[in-house]
Design an enzyme around this catalytic site. Structure first.
Site, PDB file in Angstrom:
ATOM      1  N   HIS A 157      -4.966  -3.941  -1.878  1.00  0.00           N
ATOM      2  CA  HIS A 157      -4.648  -2.747  -2.851  1.00  0.00           C
ATOM      3  C   HIS A 157      -5.413  -3.254  -4.726  1.00  0.00           C
ATOM      4  O   HIS A 157      -4.277  -2.450  -4.815  1.00  0.00           O
ATOM      5  CB  HIS A 157      -4.099  -2.451  -2.537  1.00  0.00           C
ATOM      6  CG  HIS A 157      -4.050  -1.400  -1.227  1.00  0.00           C
ATOM      7  ND1 HIS A 157      -4.124  -0.375  -1.043  1.00  0.00           N
ATOM      8  CD2 HIS A 157      -3.869  -1.407  -0.155  1.00  0.00           C
ATOM      9  CE1 HIS A 157      -4.253  -0.144   0.280  1.00  0.00           C
ATOM     10  NE2 HIS A 157      -4.102  -0.773   0.853  1.00  0.00           N
ATOM     11  N   LYS A 207     -11.704   0.146   0.224  1.00  0.00           N
ATOM     12  CA  LYS A 207     -11.096  -0.107  -0.828  1.00  0.00           C
ATOM     13  C   LYS A 207     -12.112   0.444  -2.445  1.00  0.00           C
ATOM     14  O   LYS A 207     -13.260   1.134  -2.249  1.00  0.00           O
ATOM     15  CB  LYS A 207      -9.434  -0.255  -1.348  1.00  0.00           C
ATOM     16  CG  LYS A 207      -8.637   0.091  -0.669  1.00  0.00           C
ATOM     17  CD  LYS A 207      -8.801  -0.036   0.703  1.00  0.00           C
ATOM     18  CE  LYS A 207      -7.918  -0.051   1.298  1.00  0.00           C
ATOM     19  NZ  LYS A 207      -8.272   0.387   3.119  1.00  0.00           N
ATOM     20  N   SER A 238       0.565  -0.794   0.092  1.00  0.00           N
ATOM     21  CA  SER A 238      -0.062   0.090   0.203  1.00  0.00           C
ATOM     22  C   SER A 238       0.620   1.281  -0.048  1.00  0.00           C
ATOM     23  O   SER A 238       0.217   2.246  -0.303  1.00  0.00           O
ATOM     24  CB  SER A 238      -0.686   0.109   1.311  1.00  0.00           C
ATOM     25  OG  SER A 238      -0.002  -0.310   1.956  1.00  0.00           O
TER      26      SER A 238
END
Length: 412
Positions: A227, A258, A199
């Site tokens: 991610h 996300k 990340s």
């Protein structure tokens, strides 16, 4: 005697348990004293879209959220949440193993099974709790967890909670992973924990080679795709799908905060004994379940992401354009080529990084200022998180903002 003891107790000075944070307090006070806005206390007064908000009174382009696929304002996602709130109320007031499993908790787990084409899915209240719960439950005393040194805090905390032996290896180093695995005592339980996209730097793990090494050495594999889910891979299933090893991974961890655009965490797996985790995983058993409105929104978003090929293509286009543009301007980036929706812009130090962050904010651009110990190798960086809803014009505007701010601060 009693009086003397009372006097002694009242005279004792307590140890200040917050004194260990004095260096952080000093660093923050130094930055603020220099007139820099507090980069860790940004307020969004109004969110206008997935890519724009009013921040500290300014109309601001958002380049520091994890809203990769721009689902937060999707009309179907919002409508599903509203309907569930009307039907089931604002919250669950209970754990999943008691009264906290509603219709939409089961539905979002069904959506995850469809999305990943896997047999089992389990939803947690956050992505942090998903890692904390699954890792600490799988590997305990006497077992070994082998993990990348740059792993997320939730992974490290899951290791600590489970009391397993922790063996870190050099970031994304297949040979180092193999050496660690070969040193584990024969017959011991082994869990290798990896991330698809890391990340901070936005770099991708060589999962194909790593999973092969794990299987050759009798280790189970858990991959955190927080991610990459929704964006990377033909169907958006992440780096494991992209590199052709999804079927060889034992557990996939992910989050709704996300690409899904809501909040929550999950684990999916084909392991035949998976359902027992609902009874023995403490962060699942002892946490209140997410509100049904969040679950309904999440299920709708996940099912729409299954058909998000055009969005994924546009997000990749944005990533290539921004990465190439920043590199051409002379900024130092975390990766040589664009590998994900995250682009890390390396700063000379914290002071310059804070100044650059503030200059960008005044230009009308929000990015994340990241500093040690959250960052690898003690570096300070500005983390840019692109969204599929950023237009091509917005990306060009962002490049202009970086150029002006970078020249004003003396970084380029």
């Amino acid at each position: 005697m009693a009086t003397a003891m009372t006097e002694t107790l009242s005279a004792a000075e307590p140890v200040d348990l917050l004194s260990k944070f004095d260096p952080i307090i000093h660093t923050r006070e130094t930055l603020l004293a220099a007139g820099v806005e507090d980069p860790f206390n940004l307020v969004m007064e109004e969110v206008l879209s997935p890519t724009r908000a009013i921040c500290n009174g300014r109309d601001t382009i958002l380049l520091g959220t994890y809203n990769y696929m721009g689902m937060t304002f999707d009309p179907d996602v919002i409508a599903a949440g509203k309907q569930a709130m009307e039907d089931f109320g604002a919250g669950t007031t209970g754990s999943r193993v008691l009264n906290g499993t509603f219709r939409d908790h089961r539905d979002v787990e069904a959506a995850l099974r469809e999305f990943y084409d896997m047999d089992n899915a389990m939803v947690f209240s956050t992505g942090y709790q998903a890692n904390l719960g699954i890792i600490s439950t799988l590997a305990g005393k006497g077992d070994y967890i082998i993990l990348d040194i740059d792993s997320h805090a939730s992974i490290w905390d899951g290791c600590a909670m489970g009391n397993a032996e922790v063996v870190p290896f050099k970031h994304n180093d297949v040979e180092a992973l193999e050496k660690r695995l070969k040193r584990i005592p024969e017959g011991a339980g082994k869990l290798v924990v990896l991330e698809g996209v890391y990340s901070m730097m936005g770099d991708v793990a060589p999962l194909k080679e790593m999973v092969r090494v794990c299987k050759e050495n009798g280790a189970m594999v858990l991959v955190d795709e927080a991610h990459s889910m929704g964006f990377i891979g033909e169907h958006g299933r992440g780096v494991a799908e992209e590199q052709g090893v999804l079927d060889d991974v034992d557990f996939i961890i992910g989050t709704f905060s996300k690409s899904v655009g809501t909040v929550g965490g999950f684990c999916v797996s084909n392991h035949p004994k998976f359902e027992v985790l609902r009874l023995v995983c403490r962060p699942y058993v002892f946490t209140a379940a997410l509100p049904p409105s969040v679950m309904a929104s999440s299920a709708t978003s996940i099912r729409k992401l299954m058909h998000g090929g055009n969005k994924r293509a546009h997000l990749w286009e944005n990533s290539r354009t921004l990465h190439g543009g920043l590199k051409a301007l002379g900024f130092k980036l975390g990766t040589e080529t664009p590998q994900s929706a995250i682009i890390a812009v390396i700063m000379p130090d914290l002071e310059k990084g804070a100044m650059m962050w503030e200059a960008l904010l005044k230009e009308g651009l929000y990015v994340n200022l990241a500093r040690p110990p959250a960052t690898p190798a003690g570096m300070t960086l500005l983390r840019c998180s692109l969204c599929a809803e950023h237009t091509a014009d917005q990306v060009q505007t962002i490049l202009g903002m970086f150029e002006r701010a970078g020249k004003a601060i003396g970084i380029i």
